[in-house]
Design an enzyme around this catalytic site. Structure first.
Site, short mmCIF file in Angstrom:
data_model
loop_
_atom_site.label_atom_id
_atom_site.label_comp_id
_atom_site.label_asym_id
_atom_site.label_seq_id
_atom_site.Cartn_x
_atom_site.Cartn_y
_atom_site.Cartn_z
CB ILE A 94 -49.29 8.28 16.59
CG1 ILE A 94 -49.66 8.79 17.67
CG2 ILE A 94 -49.28 10.01 16.00
CD1 ILE A 94 -48.52 8.14 18.57
CG HIS A 104 -43.83 8.84 6.23
ND1 HIS A 104 -42.16 9.71 6.42
CD2 HIS A 104 -44.53 9.92 6.42
CE1 HIS A 104 -42.75 11.05 6.70
NE2 HIS A 104 -44.61 11.22 7.07
P1 5GP Z 1 -45.16 13.76 7.53
O1 5GP Z 1 -45.27 15.27 7.92
O2 5GP Z 1 -43.55 13.27 7.42
O3 5GP Z 1 -45.34 13.79 6.71
O4 5GP Z 1 -45.24 13.00 8.34
C1 5GP Z 1 -45.29 12.79 9.80
C2 5GP Z 1 -46.45 11.29 10.08
O5 5GP Z 1 -46.11 10.52 11.10
C3 5GP Z 1 -47.21 11.96 10.89
O6 5GP Z 1 -48.80 11.79 10.03
C4 5GP Z 1 -47.35 12.00 12.29
O7 5GP Z 1 -48.97 12.01 12.97
C5 5GP Z 1 -47.30 10.60 12.61
N1 5GP Z 1 -46.26 10.14 13.11
C6 5GP Z 1 -45.27 10.80 14.01
N2 5GP Z 1 -44.80 10.51 15.10
C7 5GP Z 1 -45.00 9.40 14.92
C8 5GP Z 1 -45.50 8.22 15.91
O8 5GP Z 1 -45.09 8.14 16.80
N3 5GP Z 1 -46.25 7.04 15.58
C9 5GP Z 1 -46.89 7.26 14.50
N4 5GP Z 1 -48.23 6.09 14.77
N5 5GP Z 1 -47.23 8.34 14.16
C10 5GP Z 1 -46.91 9.28 14.19
#
Ligand code: 5GP
Length: 148
Positions: A41, A110
């Protein structure tokens, strides 16, 4: 079950559980019985994807190894799809943040699949330094002892 050192600090709820369950919207690019993939997102570059297991795992320590393999396999297929798509994509980075110190914000494992183009400004900052062989060998031995 093993828990990550950070697991006690974080809320087990994540938006990704709602996305998997269909309670929250997402723009899906891939689904099978084990994993789903959808558009991030807040993309670092246009076409930035996330690949996640349907069954939540907060950390790599909680993720079954075969599921780690599955995330990587789907990531490979998505990297090929990105290159064949209308997304600007001359290269691809995989990125996975495991733990707060690594930048993890959503505690449902992820794999980021990030399309890259020259000069897109994306980078993992750091200061690589040449290491002494004895230091490399010492740490290698320490790490080897922990490989399960
Ligand atoms: P992290 O920092 O945990 O590796 O990445 C989390 C990712 O999840 C970020 O790139 C953020 O933009 C994405 N993200 C967070 N909330 C949502 C959401 O509600 N929908 C989508 N599609 N991505 C999300």
């Amino acid at each position: 079950m093993q828990f990550s050192p950070y697991a006690a600090e974080v809320d087990p709820y994540t938006i990704f559980a709602d996305i998997v369950a269909g309670r929250a919207p997402a723009s899906f690019v891939y689904e099978d019985d084990d994993v789903v993939a959808f558009m991030d997102i807040r993309p670092w570059t246009p076409g930035h994807l996330l690949v996640i297991p349907r069954t939540p795992a907060r950390s790599l320590a909680e993720l079954p190894p075969e599921m780690g393999g599955k995330l990587f396999q789907v990531g490979q297929r998505l990297a090929a799809a990105l290159r064949d798509s209308e997304v600007a994509c001359d290269g691809v980075n995989f990125f996975l943040a495991d733990g707060v110190a690594a930048g993890q914000e959503v505690f449902h494992v992820h794999l980021h699949v990030i399309p890259r183009t020259r000069g897109d400004g994306i980078g993992l900052r750091g200061h690589p330094r040449n290491a002494r062989r004895e230091d490399l060998d010492y740490l290698a031995a320490s790490i080897r002892r922990g490989v399960s």
